[in-house]
Design a protein around this motif. Structure first.
Motif, PDB file in Angstrom:
ATOM      1  N   VAL A 179      34.500  48.589  34.044  1.00 43.93           N
ATOM      2  CA  VAL A 179      35.749  48.460  33.827  1.00 43.93           C
ATOM      3  C   VAL A 179      36.959  49.184  34.579  1.00 43.93           C
ATOM      4  O   VAL A 179      37.853  48.739  34.850  1.00 43.93           O
ATOM      5  CB  VAL A 179      36.009  48.141  32.162  1.00 43.93           C
ATOM      6  N   PHE A 180      36.589  50.587  34.441  1.00 46.79           N
ATOM      7  CA  PHE A 180      37.529  51.552  34.916  1.00 46.79           C
ATOM      8  C   PHE A 180      37.486  51.300  36.538  1.00 46.79           C
ATOM      9  O   PHE A 180      38.307  51.345  37.258  1.00 46.79           O
ATOM     10  CB  PHE A 180      37.311  53.160  34.607  1.00 46.79           C
ATOM     11  N   VAL A 181      36.270  51.329  36.915  1.00 44.67           N
ATOM     12  CA  VAL A 181      35.856  51.103  38.707  1.00 44.67           C
ATOM     13  C   VAL A 181      36.648  49.854  38.831  1.00 44.67           C
ATOM     14  O   VAL A 181      37.385  49.873  40.006  1.00 44.67           O
ATOM     15  CB  VAL A 181      34.680  51.129  38.896  1.00 44.67           C
ATOM     16  N   TYR A 182      36.704  48.867  38.143  1.00 49.42           N
ATOM     17  CA  TYR A 182      37.406  47.464  38.615  1.00 49.42           C
ATOM     18  C   TYR A 182      38.807  47.709  38.574  1.00 49.42           C
ATOM     19  O   TYR A 182      39.542  47.105  39.511  1.00 49.42           O
ATOM     20  CB  TYR A 182      37.097  46.394  37.486  1.00 49.42           C
ATOM     21  N   ALA A 183      39.285  48.319  37.790  1.00 51.54           N
ATOM     22  CA  ALA A 183      40.786  48.406  37.308  1.00 51.54           C
ATOM     23  C   ALA A 183      41.146  49.351  38.528  1.00 51.54           C
ATOM     24  O   ALA A 183      42.281  48.967  39.087  1.00 51.54           O
ATOM     25  CB  ALA A 183      40.986  49.288  36.141  1.00 51.54           C
ATOM     26  N   ALA A 184      40.432  50.441  39.185  1.00 48.62           N
ATOM     27  CA  ALA A 184      40.934  51.072  40.308  1.00 48.62           C
ATOM     28  C   ALA A 184      40.917  50.270  41.494  1.00 48.62           C
ATOM     29  O   ALA A 184      42.053  50.294  42.133  1.00 48.62           O
ATOM     30  CB  ALA A 184      39.931  52.216  40.595  1.00 48.62           C
ATOM     31  N   GLY A 185      40.159  49.432  41.543  1.00 53.02           N
ATOM     32  CA  GLY A 185      40.150  48.398  42.682  1.00 53.02           C
ATOM     33  C   GLY A 185      41.436  47.634  42.525  1.00 53.02           C
ATOM     34  O   GLY A 185      41.688  47.166  43.514  1.00 53.02           O
ATOM     35  N   THR A 186      41.858  47.122  41.437  1.00 49.28           N
ATOM     36  CA  THR A 186      42.938  46.350  41.332  1.00 49.28           C
ATOM     37  C   THR A 186      44.107  46.854  41.916  1.00 49.28           C
ATOM     38  O   THR A 186      45.063  46.111  42.352  1.00 49.28           O
ATOM     39  CB  THR A 186      43.254  45.766  40.140  1.00 49.28           C
TER      40      THR A 186
END
Ligand code: B16
Ligand code: MG
Length: 214
Positions: free
Chosen positions: A150-157
């Motif tokens: 979820v943190f990696v996804y947030a960084a991608g956003t």
């Protein structure tokens, strides 16, 4: 002074105290089912942990069918929704908006990384959506915290490399997720709660950008 390109916030227990509402909803379910459940257990085992994993802990080895488990998770969620529906922007931590504004004024992106499927409801009730450049929640990834997803996804956003992100969390499972994602981790809560945090503050209330980056 260390300056990240993005700061990624957990929601429940960091920007608002919904963690208490989660506790009350699980406690209601535990009382319905005649299972003992305390605040201390909630802090140690459920904080920041997803809905299914929380139920597994709460059941303490009781044999319950898949259908009953689904019903119990839905019931807990109803109790939780009943508790949060009266929330207003007053329940944002003291100084939260100013901190978010300060971060963005410094050219740093802001994002949410929450395990909760109620994340958007809470952000909308608190009128917080507009302060974030990206949002990742319980619908964004399959593997919840302590997995880094979820943190990696947030960084991608927000299109920032994970190595340039600072993650902020009130749960040890969340700090584990931040470190597994390759980010710097700021823990919010008592020092003894966290194993791997790079820095710990007792609360995010009334903090300025400089306080969290020092
Ligand atoms: P839901 P966070 C987490 O949110 C909560 O801390 C945790 O108590 C909850 O069980 C989990 O979300 C799932 O929430 O049942 O609403 O999908 O701290 O990651 O923002
Ligand atoms: Mg949390």
């Amino acid at each position: 002074m260390y300056k990240p390109q993005a700061i990624i916030f957990d929601l429940d227990g960091v920007l608002t105290d919904t963690s208490e509402y989660h506790y009350q909803a699980w406690k209601h379910l535990a009382d319905d089912e005649g299972i003992s459940f305390t605040h201390e257990e909630n802090d140690a085992h459920l904080r920041g942990v997803g809905r299914r994993e929380s139920l597994t802990y709460l059941l303490k080895g009781r044999a319950v069918s898949a259908t009953q488990q689904t019903e119990m998770m839905e019931r807990k969620n109803r109790y939780y929704n009943d508790l949060i529906k009266q929330m207003t922007p007053n329940e944002i931590i003291d100084g939260g908006i100013q901190l978010l504004q300060e971060i963005r004024a410094a050219g740093i992106k802001t994002a949410i990384a929450s395990a909760s499927k109620n994340c958007m409801i809470v952000l909308e009730l608190l009128d917080l959506v507009r302060y974030f450049d990206g949002i990742a929640d319980g619908y964004s990834v399959v593997h919840g915290k302590p997995a880094p997803d979820v943190f990696v996804y947030a960084a991608g956003t927000v299109r920032v490399p994970v190595s340039a992100c600072l993650g902020v969390e009130d749960a040890d499972a969340g700090i584990e997720a931040i470190k597994a994602a390759g980010m710097i981790a700021l823990g919010i809560g008592p020092r003894e709660r966290f194993q791997q945090a790079d820095k710990v503050l007792p609360t995010l209330a009334r903090q300025h950008l400089q306080d969290i980056l020092d």
